[in-house]
Design a protein around this motif. Structure first.
Motif, PDB file in Angstrom:
ATOM      1  N   THR A 195     -27.163 -24.699 -10.601  1.00 11.58           N
ATOM      2  CA  THR A 195     -26.503 -25.981 -10.890  1.00 11.58           C
ATOM      3  C   THR A 195     -27.460 -27.166 -10.986  1.00 11.58           C
ATOM      4  N   LYS A 196     -28.783 -26.914 -10.823  1.00 12.28           N
ATOM      5  CA  LYS A 196     -29.711 -28.050 -10.718  1.00 12.28           C
ATOM      6  C   LYS A 196     -29.807 -28.868 -12.001  1.00 12.28           C
ATOM      7  N   CYS A 197     -29.563 -28.219 -13.147  1.00  7.73           N
ATOM      8  CA  CYS A 197     -29.771 -28.917 -14.411  1.00  7.73           C
ATOM      9  C   CYS A 197     -28.646 -29.913 -14.702  1.00  7.73           C
ATOM     10  N   SER A 231     -31.690 -18.855   1.716  1.00  9.34           N
ATOM     11  CA  SER A 231     -32.759 -19.615   1.074  1.00  9.34           C
ATOM     12  C   SER A 231     -33.870 -18.661   0.660  1.00  9.34           C
ATOM     13  N   LEU A 232     -34.588 -19.071  -0.399  1.00 12.33           N
ATOM     14  CA  LEU A 232     -35.728 -18.285  -0.883  1.00 12.33           C
ATOM     15  C   LEU A 232     -36.967 -18.760  -0.134  1.00 12.33           C
ATOM     16  N   ASN A 233     -37.788 -17.839   0.341  1.00 12.00           N
ATOM     17  CA  ASN A 233     -38.909 -18.223   1.210  1.00 12.00           C
ATOM     18  C   ASN A 233     -40.166 -17.418   0.959  1.00 12.00           C
ATOM     19  N   LEU A 261     -47.386 -16.701 -10.831  1.00 16.30           N
ATOM     20  CA  LEU A 261     -48.185 -17.682 -10.088  1.00 16.30           C
ATOM     21  C   LEU A 261     -47.485 -18.994  -9.793  1.00 16.30           C
ATOM     22  N   ARG A 262     -46.149 -18.927  -9.579  1.00 18.01           N
ATOM     23  CA  ARG A 262     -45.523 -20.073  -8.927  1.00 18.01           C
ATOM     24  C   ARG A 262     -45.303 -19.604  -7.496  1.00 18.01           C
ATOM     25  N   GLU A 263     -44.061 -19.612  -6.982  1.00 19.87           N
ATOM     26  CA  GLU A 263     -43.918 -19.256  -5.579  1.00 19.87           C
ATOM     27  C   GLU A 263     -43.894 -17.745  -5.343  1.00 19.87           C
ATOM     28  N   GLY A 264     -44.161 -17.357  -4.101  1.00 19.25           N
ATOM     29  CA  GLY A 264     -44.012 -15.962  -3.734  1.00 19.25           C
ATOM     30  C   GLY A 264     -45.199 -15.423  -2.976  1.00 19.25           C
ATOM     31  N   ALA A 266     -37.880 -12.489  -7.176  1.00 22.52           N
ATOM     32  CA  ALA A 266     -39.075 -12.904  -7.923  1.00 22.52           C
ATOM     33  C   ALA A 266     -38.671 -13.919  -8.969  1.00 22.52           C
ATOM     34  N   ASN A 267     -39.637 -14.735  -9.335  1.00 20.18           N
ATOM     35  CA  ASN A 267     -39.421 -15.736 -10.358  1.00 20.18           C
ATOM     36  C   ASN A 267     -40.493 -15.553 -11.425  1.00 20.18           C
ATOM     37  N   LEU A 268     -40.042 -15.460 -12.663  1.00 19.46           N
ATOM     38  CA  LEU A 268     -40.984 -15.243 -13.762  1.00 19.46           C
ATOM     39  C   LEU A 268     -40.689 -16.229 -14.884  1.00 19.46           C
ATOM     40  N   GLY A 325     -34.886 -12.538 -11.154  1.00 18.36           N
ATOM     41  CA  GLY A 325     -35.312 -13.653 -11.998  1.00 18.36           C
ATOM     42  C   GLY A 325     -34.192 -14.494 -12.565  1.00 18.36           C
ATOM     43  N   ASN A 326     -34.511 -15.176 -13.664  1.00 19.38           N
ATOM     44  CA  ASN A 326     -33.643 -16.213 -14.220  1.00 19.38           C
ATOM     45  C   ASN A 326     -33.179 -15.841 -15.634  1.00 19.38           C
ATOM     46  N   SER A 327     -32.924 -16.846 -16.450  1.00 19.62           N
ATOM     47  CA  SER A 327     -32.393 -16.585 -17.799  1.00 19.62           C
ATOM     48  C   SER A 327     -33.349 -15.781 -18.678  1.00 19.62           C
ATOM     49  N   SER A 328     -34.606 -15.629 -18.230  1.00 17.65           N
ATOM     50  CA  SER A 328     -35.548 -14.856 -19.037  1.00 17.65           C
ATOM     51  C   SER A 328     -35.395 -13.357 -18.797  1.00 17.65           C
ATOM     52  N   LEU A 339     -29.229 -11.803 -10.563  1.00 21.81           N
ATOM     53  CA  LEU A 339     -30.034 -12.766 -11.325  1.00 21.81           C
ATOM     54  C   LEU A 339     -29.576 -14.167 -10.957  1.00 21.81           C
ATOM     55  N   ARG A 340     -30.481 -15.121 -11.135  1.00 23.31           N
ATOM     56  CA  ARG A 340     -30.169 -16.537 -10.880  1.00 23.31           C
ATOM     57  C   ARG A 340     -30.181 -17.249 -12.235  1.00 23.31           C
ATOM     58  N   LEU A 341     -28.998 -17.560 -12.757  1.00 21.85           N
ATOM     59  CA  LEU A 341     -28.918 -18.031 -14.142  1.00 21.85           C
ATOM     60  C   LEU A 341     -28.520 -19.496 -14.251  1.00 21.85           C
ATOM     61  N   GLY A 342     -29.356 -20.253 -14.934  1.00 24.73           N
ATOM     62  CA  GLY A 342     -29.061 -21.650 -15.222  1.00 24.73           C
ATOM     63  C   GLY A 342     -28.925 -21.854 -16.713  1.00 24.73           C
ATOM     64  N   GLU A 343     -30.075 -21.959 -17.377  1.00 21.26           N
ATOM     65  CA  GLU A 343     -30.102 -22.335 -18.792  1.00 21.26           C
ATOM     66  C   GLU A 343     -29.156 -21.531 -19.672  1.00 21.26           C
ATOM     67  N   ILE A 344     -29.106 -20.226 -19.469  1.00 21.89           N
ATOM     68  CA  ILE A 344     -28.283 -19.418 -20.382  1.00 21.89           C
ATOM     69  C   ILE A 344     -26.793 -19.746 -20.229  1.00 21.89           C
ATOM     70  N   GLU A 369     -31.191 -17.315 -24.001  1.00 16.31           N
ATOM     71  CA  GLU A 369     -32.044 -16.583 -23.054  1.00 16.31           C
ATOM     72  C   GLU A 369     -33.444 -17.188 -23.187  1.00 16.31           C
ATOM     73  N   THR A 370     -34.256 -17.044 -22.161  1.00 13.71           N
ATOM     74  CA  THR A 370     -35.483 -17.837 -22.162  1.00 13.71           C
ATOM     75  C   THR A 370     -36.766 -17.013 -22.195  1.00 13.71           C
ATOM     76  N   ALA A 371     -36.664 -15.695 -22.422  1.00 13.72           N
ATOM     77  CA  ALA A 371     -37.890 -14.914 -22.616  1.00 13.72           C
ATOM     78  C   ALA A 371     -38.399 -15.169 -24.029  1.00 13.72           C
ATOM     79  N   ASP A 427     -31.889 -29.891 -25.392  1.00 12.24           N
ATOM     80  CA  ASP A 427     -32.528 -28.710 -24.822  1.00 12.24           C
ATOM     81  C   ASP A 427     -32.608 -28.901 -23.301  1.00 12.24           C
ATOM     82  N   TYR A 428     -33.223 -27.916 -22.634  1.00 14.04           N
ATOM     83  CA  TYR A 428     -33.236 -27.897 -21.173  1.00 14.04           C
ATOM     84  C   TYR A 428     -33.895 -29.150 -20.590  1.00 14.04           C
ATOM     85  N   SER A 429     -35.041 -29.505 -21.151  1.00 14.56           N
ATOM     86  CA  SER A 429     -35.791 -30.619 -20.570  1.00 14.56           C
ATOM     87  C   SER A 429     -35.045 -31.935 -20.784  1.00 14.56           C
TER      88      SER A 429
HETATM   89  C1  LIG Z   1     -34.212 -23.122 -11.811  1.00 11.80           C
HETATM   90  C2  LIG Z   1     -34.351 -21.797 -11.208  1.00 11.80           C
HETATM   91  C3  LIG Z   1     -33.660 -20.699 -11.746  1.00 11.80           C
HETATM   92  C4  LIG Z   1     -32.812 -20.789 -13.002  1.00 11.80           C
HETATM   93  O1  LIG Z   1     -33.626 -20.721 -14.151  1.00 11.80           O
HETATM   94  P1  LIG Z   1     -33.002 -20.715 -15.634  1.00 11.80           P
HETATM   95  O2  LIG Z   1     -34.162 -20.460 -16.518  1.00 11.80           O
HETATM   96  O3  LIG Z   1     -32.368 -22.043 -15.837  1.00 11.80           O
HETATM   97  O4  LIG Z   1     -32.002 -19.605 -15.674  1.00 11.80           O
HETATM   98  C5  LIG Z   1     -33.801 -19.472 -11.107  1.00 11.80           C
HETATM   99  N1  LIG Z   1     -34.568 -19.329 -10.007  1.00 11.80           N
HETATM  100  C6  LIG Z   1     -35.242 -20.360  -9.466  1.00 11.80           C
HETATM  101  C7  LIG Z   1     -36.085 -20.134  -8.266  1.00 11.80           C
HETATM  102  C8  LIG Z   1     -35.162 -21.620 -10.052  1.00 11.80           C
HETATM  103  O5  LIG Z   1     -35.839 -22.647  -9.503  1.00 11.80           O
END
Ligand SMILES: *Cc1c(COP(=O)(O)O)cnc(C)c1O
Length: 353
Positions: free
Chosen positions: A34-36, A94-96, A127-130, A156-158, A195-198, A215-220, A226-228, A334-336
């Motif tokens: 929901t952050k976007c 929470s993710l840690n 190479l972001r968190e993890g 994981a986040n990619l 991961g996310n929308s990718s 999966l954790r989906l925002g953008e899609i 999809e974001t790959a 777009d997303y940004s």
């Molecule tokens: C923002 C975020 C997402 C969602 O990413 P989308 O590309 O919008 O699907 C998933 N995971 C984490 C950790 C995020 O910060």
């Protein structure tokens, strides 16, 4: 009030349902991110109405706004030490990736009489968190000794920082790590979050690794993309969010500035295509509220020429509409651009059907 974003409840619900229909039968749950849209509760509710079973946000302030919606909440960004108590209060998970943070979470949970659920992030190379894969065993061995927290999964986040695309190899690795840790430390693993929308394209191509169950989906969900590879997914709405802004000046002027060219308001040296005399419209929205590169007029005969802090300049010469000062122009984003418009307090947000 203008500028404003109109958020379509039915389109957001439809996009959420389309993803749930794809993933739920295969045993993959979806966290709606929901952050976007700054976690506007009515928009988050539309995701839940579409079948989303968990809501996730990177900011605790946003999760607070969602407190009334009866689904599990997840904090996506690694917790700050200065917000630990709120994390335990407002997030179910929470993710840690830091032991010092886990210790504080455990302590806060114990004093609040709660148990806080942890998803350990593994860095698969983006190479972001993890936690680095080789260090997971040591990390987990220490994390299991902390009281007040419970390790409920790995994630994981990619495709966020490094642009690494999720595939069978890196996500397969996450599954292996999770299974190994579950076995070794007798963990009750609920979530293996791939991961996310990718990561969505893997399901469409029937390559989704077994063992990934979230999966954790925002953008899609918001923009139908999809974001790959940046493809629009069949049957998804791209126009869930519409930005509307008002024309405050409309005049025929040259397309090239007159005088010696120095820097623009942002320190860039502008260059201008000579289109002769054009009809220029200024709308009352600017870089504080939008990203001009991510703004797409629904009238596709309009060109965006540029933007400063509070003004965006359009070329409406070729449009078939006879615009007047005071008219409203509509855009998709777009997303940004959506992120910026959502976080701008100068932009009104309203739900529409
Ligand atoms: C923002 C975020 C997402 C969602 O990413 P989308 O590309 O919008 O699907 C998933 N995971 C984490 C950790 C995020 O910060």
């Amino acid at each position: 009030m203008y500028p404003k974003i109109e958020i379509s409840q039915s389109k957001l619900k439809h996009n959420s349902k389309t993803m749930c229909d794809l993933f739920t039968p295969r045993g993959v749950s979806i966290m709606g991110v929901t952050k976007c849209f700054c976690a506007i509760p009515e928009a988050a509710q539309a995701m839940v109405d579409g079948g989303i079973s968990m809501l996730a946000d990177s900011r605790i302030n946003n999760l607070k706004r969602l407190a009334e919606i009866p689904v599990k909440k997840v904090l996506l960004r690694l917790p700050m030490h200065n917000e630990i108590e709120d994390v335990v209060r407002y997030a179910d998970y929470s993710l840690n990736s830091e032991l010092s943070t886990l210790k504080l979470l455990g302590k806060a949970a114990v004093s609040l009489g709660k148990v806080h659920n942890i998803i350990i992030m593994v860095d698969l190379g983006d190479l972001r968190e993890g936690v680095w894969a080789e260090d997971i065993d040591k990390f987990t061995s220490e994390a299991v000794r902390i009281s007040g927290i419970k390790i409920k999964g790995f994630g994981a986040n990619l495709t966020c920082y490094g642009g690494v695309i999720p595939d069978e190899t890196n996500l397969g690795n996450l599954v292996k790590i999770s299974e190994k840790m579950k076995e070794k430390y007798n963990l009750e693993i609920e979530i293996v979050s791939g991961g996310n929308s990718s990561s969505v394209y893997l399901m469409s191509e029937n390559r989704f690794p077994s063992g990934i169950n979230n999966l954790r989906l925002g953008e899609i969900l918001l923009l139908g993309r999809e974001t790959a590879y940046g493809k629009v997914v069949n049957g998804m709405h791209r126009d869930t969010f519409t930005l509307k802004a008002e024309i405050i000046e409309l005049k025929d002027k040259p397309s090239v500035p007159i005088g010696n060219i120095g820097m623009d308001a942002f320190g860039n040296i502008p260059s201008h295509e000579d289109r002769g005399i054009i009809r220029r419209g200024i709308i009352a929205v600017g870089r504080q509220d939008i990203d001009p590169d991510g703004l797409f007029p629904t009238d596709n005969k309009i060109d965006i020429l540029g933007a400063s802090s509070d003004h965006t300049i359009l070329d409406v010469t070729n449009s078939s509409s006879e615009y007047k000062v005071g008219d409203i122009v509509e855009f998709h984003m777009d997303y940004s651009c959506l992120l910026r418009a959502s976080t701008s307090e100068y932009v009104d947000k309203i739900m529409v059907d």
